[in-house]
Structures are given as C-alpha cells and as structure tokens.
Design a protein around this motif. Sequence first.
Motif, mmCIF file in Angstrom:
data_model
loop_
_atom_site.group_PDB
_atom_site.id
_atom_site.type_symbol
_atom_site.label_atom_id
_atom_site.label_comp_id
_atom_site.label_asym_id
_atom_site.label_seq_id
_atom_site.Cartn_x
_atom_site.Cartn_y
_atom_site.Cartn_z
ATOM 1 N N ASP A 29 -11.715 -1.850 3.095
ATOM 2 C CA ASP A 29 -10.979 -1.662 1.759
ATOM 3 C C ASP A 29 -11.305 -0.216 1.263
ATOM 4 O OD1 ASP A 29 -9.843 -3.556 -0.260
ATOM 5 O OD2 ASP A 29 -11.173 -2.163 -1.301
ATOM 6 N N LEU A 30 -12.497 0.095 1.237
ATOM 7 C CA LEU A 30 -13.415 1.457 0.952
ATOM 8 C C LEU A 30 -12.499 2.472 1.381
ATOM 9 C CD1 LEU A 30 -15.318 3.314 -0.481
ATOM 10 C CD2 LEU A 30 -16.889 2.840 1.465
ATOM 11 N N GLY A 31 -12.543 2.698 2.816
ATOM 12 C CA GLY A 31 -11.584 3.568 3.778
ATOM 13 C C GLY A 31 -10.126 3.707 3.091
ATOM 14 N N MET A 32 -9.495 2.611 2.997
ATOM 15 C CA MET A 32 -8.087 2.410 2.608
ATOM 16 C C MET A 32 -8.103 3.067 1.159
ATOM 17 S SD MET A 32 -6.798 2.077 5.315
ATOM 18 C CE MET A 32 -4.884 2.286 5.048
ATOM 19 N N SER A 33 -9.051 2.709 0.428
ATOM 20 C CA SER A 33 -8.923 3.452 -1.217
ATOM 21 C C SER A 33 -9.148 4.906 -1.009
ATOM 22 C CB SER A 33 -10.197 2.612 -2.094
ATOM 23 O OG SER A 33 -9.682 1.230 -2.093
ATOM 24 N N LEU A 34 -9.951 5.366 -0.210
ATOM 25 C CA LEU A 34 -10.107 6.843 -0.152
ATOM 26 C C LEU A 34 -8.838 7.398 0.488
ATOM 27 C CD1 LEU A 34 -13.825 7.174 1.227
ATOM 28 C CD2 LEU A 34 -12.915 8.244 -0.889
ATOM 29 N N TRP A 35 -8.204 6.689 1.536
ATOM 30 C CA TRP A 35 -6.958 7.368 1.984
ATOM 31 C C TRP A 35 -5.824 7.425 0.985
ATOM 32 C CZ3 TRP A 35 -2.410 4.246 3.138
ATOM 33 C CH2 TRP A 35 -1.414 4.996 3.469
ATOM 34 N N LEU A 36 -5.776 6.415 0.120
ATOM 35 C CA LEU A 36 -5.004 6.152 -0.868
ATOM 36 C C LEU A 36 -5.307 7.429 -2.237
ATOM 37 C CD1 LEU A 36 -4.380 2.627 -1.404
ATOM 38 C CD2 LEU A 36 -2.582 4.207 -0.472
ATOM 39 N N ALA A 37 -6.803 7.778 -2.330
ATOM 40 C CA ALA A 37 -6.987 8.731 -3.335
ATOM 41 C C ALA A 37 -6.520 10.049 -3.105
ATOM 42 C CB ALA A 37 -8.518 8.691 -3.621
ATOM 43 N N ALA A 39 -15.759 -3.332 14.480
ATOM 44 C CA ALA A 39 -15.602 -2.012 14.633
ATOM 45 C C ALA A 39 -14.459 -1.298 13.944
ATOM 46 C CB ALA A 39 -15.647 -1.575 16.092
ATOM 47 N N PHE A 40 -13.362 -1.971 14.042
ATOM 48 C CA PHE A 40 -12.284 -1.516 13.287
ATOM 49 C C PHE A 40 -12.325 -1.221 11.799
ATOM 50 C CE2 PHE A 40 -10.965 -5.892 12.821
ATOM 51 C CZ PHE A 40 -10.307 -5.984 11.487
ATOM 52 N N ARG A 41 -13.149 -2.266 11.137
ATOM 53 C CA ARG A 41 -13.379 -1.932 9.627
ATOM 54 C C ARG A 41 -14.181 -0.797 9.317
ATOM 55 N NH1 ARG A 41 -11.166 -6.582 7.626
ATOM 56 N NH2 ARG A 41 -11.477 -5.962 5.436
ATOM 57 N N ASP A 42 -15.076 -0.421 10.280
ATOM 58 C CA ASP A 42 -15.918 0.677 9.638
ATOM 59 C C ASP A 42 -15.140 2.145 10.324
ATOM 60 O OD1 ASP A 42 -17.938 -0.813 9.324
ATOM 61 O OD2 ASP A 42 -19.308 -0.105 10.776
ATOM 62 N N PHE A 43 -14.250 1.913 11.443
ATOM 63 C CA PHE A 43 -13.283 3.072 11.765
ATOM 64 C C PHE A 43 -12.289 3.140 10.539
ATOM 65 C CE2 PHE A 43 -13.897 1.794 16.471
ATOM 66 C CZ PHE A 43 -14.834 2.727 16.413
ATOM 67 N N GLY A 44 -12.022 2.073 9.752
ATOM 68 C CA GLY A 44 -11.125 2.557 8.493
ATOM 69 C C GLY A 44 -12.033 3.178 7.507
ATOM 70 N N ALA A 45 -13.163 2.995 7.313
ATOM 71 C CA ALA A 45 -14.039 3.823 6.269
ATOM 72 C C ALA A 45 -14.131 5.434 6.965
ATOM 73 C CB ALA A 45 -15.516 3.276 6.206
ATOM 74 N N VAL A 46 -14.336 5.586 8.267
ATOM 75 C CA VAL A 46 -14.378 6.739 8.744
ATOM 76 C C VAL A 46 -13.062 7.584 8.326
ATOM 77 C CG1 VAL A 46 -14.602 8.199 10.950
ATOM 78 C CG2 VAL A 46 -15.967 6.406 10.275
ATOM 79 N N LEU A 47 -11.969 6.829 8.556
ATOM 80 C CA LEU A 47 -10.638 7.494 8.415
ATOM 81 C C LEU A 47 -10.388 8.021 7.094
ATOM 82 C CD1 LEU A 47 -7.185 6.225 9.697
ATOM 83 C CD2 LEU A 47 -7.367 6.627 7.311
#
Length: 373
Positions: A237-245, A284-292
Amino acid sequence: MSAPIRLNRFKQAMQIVYGPFEAVTTDQLAEWHPPGNSGGHRGRYLWTDAFGVLNFLTLYKETSDVKYLTLAQALIDAVHAVLGSTRDGKSRLPRATDENPCAGGLRIGKMDGGGLDGDGQYHHYLTIWMFALNRTSVASGQAKYNDQAVALARAIHPHFFDDIHSPSPKMYWKIDMDMSRPIVASEGNVDALDGYIVFSLVAAAANDPQCLAAEIANYQRVIDRKGRHVVSHDMLDLGMSLWLAQWGPPSNTSAQQLGARCMEVFDDLVSTGLLEGNLHRRLAFRDFGAVLGLRCYLAEHSKYDLQIQQLIETWERMMKSQPEDLEAINQVMYAAALNPGAFRKGYLAPERRAEMDLGATVSAGFPRIPKIG
C-alpha cells in the motif's frame, strides 16, 4: 549492482514466469504464446500479467529490441482471451465482444470460482491493467491499446460505486465476475486515488481528453469525502501510494504532501527495525511493491539507496522460502523492483497533458490535478 547484472536478473525473473523468451527468434515471434505460469485460473492472473506487460515494455526501452514490445502485445491478447471470458472459456464476459474484449471487465484469475476470496473483479487490478494498456500505447504508438483502456474504464466504473450520483458516493473493493453485484462492500484505501490518476492518464492519451471527465469527477467526490489520504504501514500500500504520488506536477502541493507522508512512514519502518523483522511472516511481493514506489518517487540516487538495496538482497536470499503459489507474482514484482522502468513518469516518452479542469487544488490528499505532466 551494475546495470548489466541488474538487466540479467530482470530477464531471469521474467523467464521463470514467461518461459525462455530470450531464445525466441524473429521468425518464431508471431507464434509465441505466453505459457500459463502466471499463478491464476487457466494460467492467467491479472495483477501478475499487468506487471509482465510493463516489464516487457521496460526491456523494450532498455534494449531497443522490438521483440519485447511484441511479447507485451501477445501477453495482452492472452489476458483478454482468458480473463475477458467466463471461467469455462465458452464465451466472453457479459457485454464483451471479440471487437471490444474489455467491455465486460476482466476477471482477477483466482483459482476458486466463488466466495469472498474467489474469482471476481478487483478495482485496483483493473486500474493497473488500464495503466499497462496505456503504457503499451505510449511505447508502440498504437492508439488501440489506450482505446481498450478507455473501454475498460467506462465498463467497470459504475459497478464499483454505491449511490454514484450522490454528493458523497462510496466505492466497493470487489465485485462479481459479471459485475452484477458487490462481493466486498468495503472501500480499498487507495482505490479512489488510483482511479483518479489512472483514468486521468488514460484520458490524456485519448483523442478526446474529456472522455472520462465524469468518471474522474466521481473519484474526486470520493476523495473529498474521505479527506486526507491515509498512508498505511503495509509495504505494498505504501509503495503504490508513492507510485501514484509521482504523477502529481511539482506545483501540486497535495502530491508533495502525500509523498512526504509516505516517506515519513518509510522512515518509521526503518527506524523501528520493522524492515528486518518477521521475514517469515511477510510476503516478498509486498516489499517489492514498496521498492518500486520508492524508486519511482525518489531521484535515481537518494539517501535511501542502502535500505532499498538491502530489501532487494534480503529477498534474493529468502525468496525460495515463500509459498510456491506466489512465485509468479514475486518474480514479476522483483523484476519491477530491480528496474521500475515503464512504471516511471516520462520513462517511455514525455507525458501528454490532460486538457481538463476539475477545480482548484485542495490539500486533502492529492485530488484535483488539472493536468498530468
């Protein structure tokens, strides 16, 4: 990690899911079909394959080899054929046709057909697929892919809303496969913001930039009702919020505030040691989402490079301990974490601006962006 090593690992991860495509010759490209390894029903899973399309576009941009664009287009066709059809594969979803395969939405691709965790349609899966279609249009110069994104947006939008014409509508997180009823009536934390940004990007690339203005306004009302966007400590959720920002123009203070709040949450995760703890209970995929998200939002080199690299290296060691049924989603998101490429604003081409006026910027949490770019 050097660029050649990163590219090699990127390709290796993608080939775990999509087979040995590096060996596919030019003569074989027309016959290539993605293997059914995406971890979903009849071999396709919408979220995983959206990342697959975007990763192929990244390979196309990085190498200038048109083969990867062709692979992305073939994967799109496969997803529309399988997830745009009923589970038995005998017919298109209601309202969809061969000419308009997205008019009935797209199934998630869950292995089970019913129940709260069974197949259906997720709003955030559909928007990431729209984004993949839009980016394919940008990369290829072919309008048909963005046209498909517009068709998908129009098809699914009203079915995810409760009392859509009210001043303060609410959204559903998940609906049935035929879009006839909600399955999960609660709202996704990021869904309204996600819809607002992705629909704006899709509209900006359309012949008529106003084509989704009503739908975008509906998301705006949900954002206004909810107020300040809640930044979660959940890594995906954090990663996708950053992607949107990242999509907010520099002049948009709400976008800057959202990004700053996300980074405060990430700083908290670092300072409290949560990034190193409970690995056996994390995915793992959730952490990779944060990295993205971090790599999309931050400059190419930042003070967070060490934490980002540590996260990637940790999961490179630990990935084999993850559940087998998550291998496909883990691998495509690992590749995207190594190089977010096509997820990044302006990576494939300069962004087109959306000629729309949805009102003045407000500080609630990244609504009302008059222009994308």
